[in-house]
Motif scaffolding. Structure first.
Motif, PDB file in Angstrom:
ATOM      1  N   ASP A 100       8.584 -15.139   8.897  1.00  0.00           N
ATOM      2  CA  ASP A 100       8.805 -15.284  10.336  1.00  0.00           C
ATOM      3  C   ASP A 100       7.502 -14.957  11.077  1.00  0.00           C
ATOM      4  O   ASP A 100       6.521 -15.643  10.903  1.00  0.00           O
ATOM      5  N   GLN A 101       7.528 -13.923  11.888  1.00  0.00           N
ATOM      6  CA  GLN A 101       6.325 -13.536  12.625  1.00  0.00           C
ATOM      7  C   GLN A 101       5.573 -12.402  11.943  1.00  0.00           C
ATOM      8  O   GLN A 101       4.569 -11.916  12.485  1.00  0.00           O
ATOM      9  N   ARG A 102       6.021 -11.994  10.764  1.00  0.00           N
ATOM     10  CA  ARG A 102       5.381 -10.877  10.073  1.00  0.00           C
ATOM     11  C   ARG A 102       4.521 -11.391   8.928  1.00  0.00           C
ATOM     12  O   ARG A 102       4.896 -12.321   8.209  1.00  0.00           O
ATOM     13  N   VAL A 103       3.377 -10.746   8.767  1.00  0.00           N
ATOM     14  CA  VAL A 103       2.465 -11.061   7.665  1.00  0.00           C
ATOM     15  C   VAL A 103       2.135  -9.753   6.962  1.00  0.00           C
ATOM     16  O   VAL A 103       1.790  -8.758   7.604  1.00  0.00           O
ATOM     17  N   TYR A 104       2.256  -9.735   5.643  1.00  0.00           N
ATOM     18  CA  TYR A 104       1.928  -8.527   4.895  1.00  0.00           C
ATOM     19  C   TYR A 104       1.564  -8.890   3.463  1.00  0.00           C
ATOM     20  O   TYR A 104       1.757 -10.025   3.008  1.00  0.00           O
ATOM     21  N   LEU A 105       1.001  -7.900   2.756  1.00  0.00           N
ATOM     22  CA  LEU A 105       0.714  -8.040   1.345  1.00  0.00           C
ATOM     23  C   LEU A 105       1.727  -7.224   0.559  1.00  0.00           C
ATOM     24  O   LEU A 105       2.104  -6.123   0.965  1.00  0.00           O
ATOM     25  N   LEU A 106       2.150  -7.761  -0.556  1.00  0.00           N
ATOM     26  CA  LEU A 106       2.997  -7.039  -1.499  1.00  0.00           C
ATOM     27  C   LEU A 106       2.149  -6.801  -2.748  1.00  0.00           C
ATOM     28  O   LEU A 106       1.695  -7.755  -3.387  1.00  0.00           O
ATOM     29  N   ALA A 107       1.902  -5.523  -3.071  1.00  0.00           N
ATOM     30  CA  ALA A 107       0.969  -5.211  -4.159  1.00  0.00           C
ATOM     31  C   ALA A 107       1.448  -4.016  -4.957  1.00  0.00           C
ATOM     32  O   ALA A 107       2.210  -3.184  -4.462  1.00  0.00           O
ATOM     33  N   ASN A 108       1.002  -3.945  -6.210  1.00  0.00           N
ATOM     34  CA  ASN A 108       1.315  -2.788  -7.063  1.00  0.00           C
ATOM     35  C   ASN A 108       0.040  -2.107  -7.548  1.00  0.00           C
ATOM     36  O   ASN A 108      -0.014  -1.567  -8.645  1.00  0.00           O
ATOM     37  N   LEU A 109      -0.998  -2.124  -6.709  1.00  0.00           N
ATOM     38  CA  LEU A 109      -2.276  -1.508  -7.075  1.00  0.00           C
ATOM     39  C   LEU A 109      -2.302  -0.017  -6.772  1.00  0.00           C
ATOM     40  O   LEU A 109      -3.125   0.711  -7.325  1.00  0.00           O
ATOM     41  N   MET A 110      -1.431   0.441  -5.901  1.00  0.00           N
ATOM     42  CA  MET A 110      -1.419   1.850  -5.514  1.00  0.00           C
ATOM     43  C   MET A 110      -0.018   2.414  -5.722  1.00  0.00           C
ATOM     44  O   MET A 110       0.964   1.690  -5.605  1.00  0.00           O
ATOM     45  N   GLY A 111       0.072   3.701  -6.009  1.00  0.00           N
ATOM     46  CA  GLY A 111       1.366   4.321  -6.197  1.00  0.00           C
ATOM     47  C   GLY A 111       1.998   3.936  -7.515  1.00  0.00           C
ATOM     48  O   GLY A 111       1.360   3.409  -8.431  1.00  0.00           O
ATOM     49  N   ASN A 112       3.302   4.172  -7.620  1.00  0.00           N
ATOM     50  CA  ASN A 112       4.019   3.949  -8.877  1.00  0.00           C
ATOM     51  C   ASN A 112       4.709   2.595  -8.949  1.00  0.00           C
ATOM     52  O   ASN A 112       5.244   2.227  -9.984  1.00  0.00           O
ATOM     53  N   GLY A 113       4.742   1.848  -7.863  1.00  0.00           N
ATOM     54  CA  GLY A 113       5.432   0.565  -7.884  1.00  0.00           C
ATOM     55  C   GLY A 113       4.887  -0.348  -6.814  1.00  0.00           C
ATOM     56  O   GLY A 113       3.798  -0.139  -6.266  1.00  0.00           O
ATOM     57  N   SER A 114       5.653  -1.379  -6.503  1.00  0.00           N
ATOM     58  CA  SER A 114       5.228  -2.349  -5.496  1.00  0.00           C
ATOM     59  C   SER A 114       5.395  -1.762  -4.101  1.00  0.00           C
ATOM     60  O   SER A 114       6.335  -1.018  -3.824  1.00  0.00           O
ATOM     61  N   GLN A 115       4.470  -2.136  -3.220  1.00  0.00           N
ATOM     62  CA  GLN A 115       4.501  -1.657  -1.841  1.00  0.00           C
ATOM     63  C   GLN A 115       4.208  -2.803  -0.890  1.00  0.00           C
ATOM     64  O   GLN A 115       3.407  -3.690  -1.187  1.00  0.00           O
ATOM     65  N   LYS A 116       4.863  -2.778   0.273  1.00  0.00           N
ATOM     66  CA  LYS A 116       4.517  -3.692   1.354  1.00  0.00           C
ATOM     67  C   LYS A 116       3.376  -3.078   2.157  1.00  0.00           C
ATOM     68  O   LYS A 116       3.472  -1.936   2.608  1.00  0.00           O
ATOM     69  N   LEU A 117       2.306  -3.845   2.349  1.00  0.00           N
ATOM     70  CA  LEU A 117       1.130  -3.342   3.038  1.00  0.00           C
ATOM     71  C   LEU A 117       0.948  -4.124   4.335  1.00  0.00           C
ATOM     72  O   LEU A 117       0.545  -5.289   4.328  1.00  0.00           O
ATOM     73  N   PHE A 118       1.243  -3.463   5.462  1.00  0.00           N
ATOM     74  CA  PHE A 118       1.074  -4.076   6.775  1.00  0.00           C
ATOM     75  C   PHE A 118      -0.262  -3.632   7.372  1.00  0.00           C
ATOM     76  O   PHE A 118      -0.693  -2.490   7.188  1.00  0.00           O
ATOM     77  N   GLN A 119      -0.908  -4.539   8.115  1.00  0.00           N
ATOM     78  CA  GLN A 119      -2.176  -4.225   8.768  1.00  0.00           C
ATOM     79  C   GLN A 119      -2.196  -4.942  10.121  1.00  0.00           C
ATOM     80  O   GLN A 119      -1.932  -6.146  10.187  1.00  0.00           O
ATOM     81  N   PRO A 120      -2.496  -4.222  11.213  1.00  0.00           N
ATOM     82  CA  PRO A 120      -2.381  -4.820  12.557  1.00  0.00           C
ATOM     83  C   PRO A 120      -3.201  -6.083  12.753  1.00  0.00           C
ATOM     84  O   PRO A 120      -2.736  -7.041  13.388  1.00  0.00           O
ATOM     85  N   GLN A 121      -4.442  -6.117  12.216  1.00  0.00           N
ATOM     86  CA  GLN A 121      -5.295  -7.296  12.389  1.00  0.00           C
ATOM     87  C   GLN A 121      -5.165  -8.306  11.255  1.00  0.00           C
ATOM     88  O   GLN A 121      -5.907  -9.280  11.205  1.00  0.00           O
TER      89      GLN A 121
END
Length: 234
Positions: free
Chosen positions: A55-76
């Motif tokens: 929709d209007q949201r853009v994010y990365l889904l990654a498993n490079l940090m922490g113990n599992g997959s994470q949604k990574l949002f960034q304002p710009q």
């Protein structure tokens, strides 16, 4: 014999590298030995970054940090990758620059990978990235010792309803699994009965009904049975 020949062949390769391109040999050895604990945790693991437009949201889904997959949002919609603490995706790898690379989402175009003048370079599918490149599904990205696969998800599809017969089958499986789990649960103290109580004493207890009070004679009989069982078990 074959194994010995393979070792000798490998030794010859390293010898040639040492004589003709010692810098390349040192780089290979550093690459092999530069993994710290975080990279050892990632070794043998399928690491990935997925660019998602929802929709209007853009994010990365990654498993490079922490113990599992994470949604990574960034304002710009710019995600920096490096070993620096201020990097959006911070990976403690000596072969990463503090700000090594960045992934930027450009509307109506896609996700671009930028090299930020890194020391050891940025590679996509083994090809060096001099400025920026539009990432595609399945691209293999290497930054220093960090390797991950990139995928892009910009489309949404609504699937048809699941047939009722499949839902019924799943419900039966769920009930069967729940029943099996209940059988395997350890007996709690709430359901245990004391071995020194008689059948008369072991009457069902209801939570909404207070437990009956025992008179002194009943208390004495129960204690006598208890100590009698204790003596017999010695």
């Amino acid at each position: 014999m074959i194994e010995l020949e393979q070792k000798l062949g490998l030794y010859q390769v390293f010898l040639n590298l040492y004589e003709n391109n010692q810098g390349l040999l040192n780089e290979i050895l550093q690459l092999e030995n530069s993994h710290d604990r975080s990279l050892k945790r990632l070794r043998g693991k399928y690491t990935y970054i997925i660019g998602v437009v929802e929709d209007q949201r853009v994010y990365l889904l990654a498993n490079l940090m922490g113990n599992g997959s994470q949604k990574l949002f960034q304002p710009q919609n710019i995600w920096t990758i490096g070993r620096g603490q201020k990097a959006g995706i911070s990976i403690p790898d000596d072969r990463l620059s503090r700000n090594h690379a960045a992934i930027q989402y450009v509307p109506d175009r896609g996700f671009y990978l930028h090299d930020l003048n890194s020391t050891n370079g940025t590679y996509v599918n083994q090809e060096p990235v001099s400025d920026r490149i539009l990432l595609q599904d399945g691209d293999r990205v290497r930054l220093g010792s960090l390797v991950f696969y990139f995928s892009c998800c910009q489309e949404t599809r609504q699937l048809v309803n699941t047939p009722q017969e499949i839902i019924n089958t799943l419900n039966k499986l769920e009930k069967s699994a729940f029943s099996q789990e209940q059988k395997e649960l350890p007996e709690t103290s709430e359901h245990k009965t004391c071995f020194f109580l008689t059948d008369e004493d072991r009457k069902p207890a209801f939570r909404d009904r207070p437990a009956p009070e025992l008179n002194p004679v009943q208390q004495s009989e129960i204690l006598d049975r208890f100590f009698h069982q204790q003596r017999n078990s010695l």
